[in-house]
Scaffold this motif. Structure first.
Motif, PDB file in Angstrom:
ATOM      1  N   LEU A 173      35.186 -29.741  14.980  1.00  0.00           N
ATOM      2  CA  LEU A 173      34.090 -30.633  15.353  1.00  0.00           C
ATOM      3  C   LEU A 173      33.827 -31.688  14.279  1.00  0.00           C
ATOM      4  CD1 LEU A 173      31.769 -27.852  16.796  1.00  0.00           C
ATOM      5  CD2 LEU A 173      33.201 -29.446  18.072  1.00  0.00           C
ATOM      6  N   ARG A 174      34.887 -32.157  13.660  1.00  0.00           N
ATOM      7  CA  ARG A 174      34.741 -33.091  12.549  1.00  0.00           C
ATOM      8  C   ARG A 174      34.292 -34.476  13.028  1.00  0.00           C
ATOM      9  NH1 ARG A 174      40.040 -33.445  13.867  1.00  0.00           N
ATOM     10  NH2 ARG A 174      41.121 -35.387  13.397  1.00  0.00           N
ATOM     11  N   TYR A 175      33.824 -35.250  12.071  1.00  0.00           N
ATOM     12  CA  TYR A 175      33.371 -36.615  12.302  1.00  0.00           C
ATOM     13  C   TYR A 175      34.420 -37.553  11.731  1.00  0.00           C
ATOM     14  CZ  TYR A 175      30.429 -40.790  11.692  1.00  0.00           C
ATOM     15  OH  TYR A 175      29.916 -42.056  11.726  1.00  0.00           O
ATOM     16  N   ASP A 176      35.030 -38.361  12.586  1.00  0.00           N
ATOM     17  CA  ASP A 176      36.082 -39.275  12.152  1.00  0.00           C
ATOM     18  C   ASP A 176      36.103 -40.483  13.089  1.00  0.00           C
ATOM     19  OD1 ASP A 176      38.381 -40.624  11.342  1.00  0.00           O
ATOM     20  OD2 ASP A 176      39.577 -38.796  11.156  1.00  0.00           O
ATOM     21  N   PRO A 177      35.180 -41.449  12.885  1.00  0.00           N
ATOM     22  CA  PRO A 177      35.104 -42.587  13.803  1.00  0.00           C
ATOM     23  C   PRO A 177      36.361 -43.455  13.819  1.00  0.00           C
ATOM     24  CG  PRO A 177      33.554 -42.845  11.977  1.00  0.00           C
ATOM     25  CD  PRO A 177      34.144 -41.483  11.855  1.00  0.00           C
ATOM     26  N   GLU A 178      37.090 -43.526  12.717  1.00  0.00           N
ATOM     27  CA  GLU A 178      38.317 -44.332  12.712  1.00  0.00           C
ATOM     28  C   GLU A 178      39.381 -43.709  13.621  1.00  0.00           C
ATOM     29  OE1 GLU A 178      38.486 -47.399  11.566  1.00  0.00           O
ATOM     30  OE2 GLU A 178      36.371 -47.054  11.093  1.00  0.00           O
ATOM     31  N   GLU A 179      39.525 -42.392  13.560  1.00  0.00           N
ATOM     32  CA  GLU A 179      40.457 -41.704  14.458  1.00  0.00           C
ATOM     33  C   GLU A 179      39.985 -41.841  15.905  1.00  0.00           C
ATOM     34  OE1 GLU A 179      43.678 -39.204  15.820  1.00  0.00           O
ATOM     35  OE2 GLU A 179      43.372 -40.632  14.202  1.00  0.00           O
ATOM     36  N   ALA A 180      38.668 -41.819  16.112  1.00  0.00           N
ATOM     37  CA  ALA A 180      38.115 -41.989  17.460  1.00  0.00           C
ATOM     38  C   ALA A 180      38.491 -43.361  18.020  1.00  0.00           C
ATOM     39  CB  ALA A 180      36.602 -41.824  17.431  1.00  0.00           C
ATOM     40  N   LYS A 181      38.364 -44.407  17.210  1.00  0.00           N
ATOM     41  CA  LYS A 181      38.745 -45.763  17.654  1.00  0.00           C
ATOM     42  C   LYS A 181      40.236 -45.825  17.982  1.00  0.00           C
ATOM     43  CE  LYS A 181      35.287 -48.150  14.889  1.00  0.00           C
ATOM     44  NZ  LYS A 181      35.085 -49.030  13.716  1.00  0.00           N
ATOM     45  N   ARG A 182      41.060 -45.184  17.155  1.00  0.00           N
ATOM     46  CA  ARG A 182      42.503 -45.172  17.381  1.00  0.00           C
ATOM     47  C   ARG A 182      42.830 -44.513  18.719  1.00  0.00           C
ATOM     48  NH1 ARG A 182      46.743 -42.389  17.572  1.00  0.00           N
ATOM     49  NH2 ARG A 182      45.821 -40.390  17.052  1.00  0.00           N
TER      50      ARG A 182
END
Length: 191
Positions: free
Chosen positions: A89-98
């Protein structure tokens, strides 16, 4: 009660005894996998990665709370260890955008996040938090507040939603959490 409510009470009545306990329920982000673009696993993963769950818990419910998994931490050995929950359940907005771009949504998309006041102010605040985090990756979401009787009789059972932020019944057994929510065709499988 919210962190603000607790602090206001303590300011007004400083001798108030505060008893804190771990809840056997948690807020859940339900995503309707039968609707586009949510039928794409990359979109669902992007949504999960976009939400800073630990900051949400700390800000709305107070420091010391833990992010939960399919079984809440209060059920001890049946719950996933904290480190494992944090990895999933990590937070990673850059990976989310990718992932959104890979799924064909480099500029995001529009959607609604349904919530009901029937679960209290904190759940509404959690839905607002989710909406703000989704905006950071390009998903333009708006909160739709639905009265509880409509929410429980129409919105959920007739799958009239894209995303819901809501509560789950506070089950007492690990099997109840898993079988009723995560099995295909289960009565509480809102996904």
């Amino acid at each position: 009660a919210s962190v603000e409510d607790k602090n206001n009470i303590l300011r007004t009545l400083p001798k108030t005894q505060v008893i804190e306990n771990v809840s056997n329920t948690h807020d859940v982000i339900y995503i309707n996998q039968d609707r586009e673009p949510f039928d794409d696993l990359r979109v669902r993963k992007a949504i999960s990665l976009a939400v800073d769950k630990q900051s949400l818990v700390d800000s709305i419910y107070g420091p010391g709370g833990e992010i939960s998994g399919p079984i809440p931490p209060v059920l001890g050995k049946w719950a996933l260890p904290l480190e494992e929950r944090q990895s999933y359940l990590r937070y990673d907005p850059e990976e989310a955008k990718r992932l959104l771009a890979e799924a064909g949504f480099p500029n995001g998309f529009d959607t609604k996040v349904v919530v009901t006041p029937g679960y209290g102010e904190n759940v509404i605040r959690a839905a607002q938090w989710v909406v703000e985090d989704l905006r950071k990756i390009g998903i333009r979401a708006e909160v739709e507040v639905v009265e509880y009787s409509t929410y429980i009789s129409q919105t959920w059972p007739k799958q009239q939603y894209d995303i819901i932020v809501g509560r789950q019944t506070p089950f007492l057994e690990a099997d109840e959490w898993l079988v009723s929510q995560h099995r295909t065709g289960a009565t509480r499988n809102w996904f």
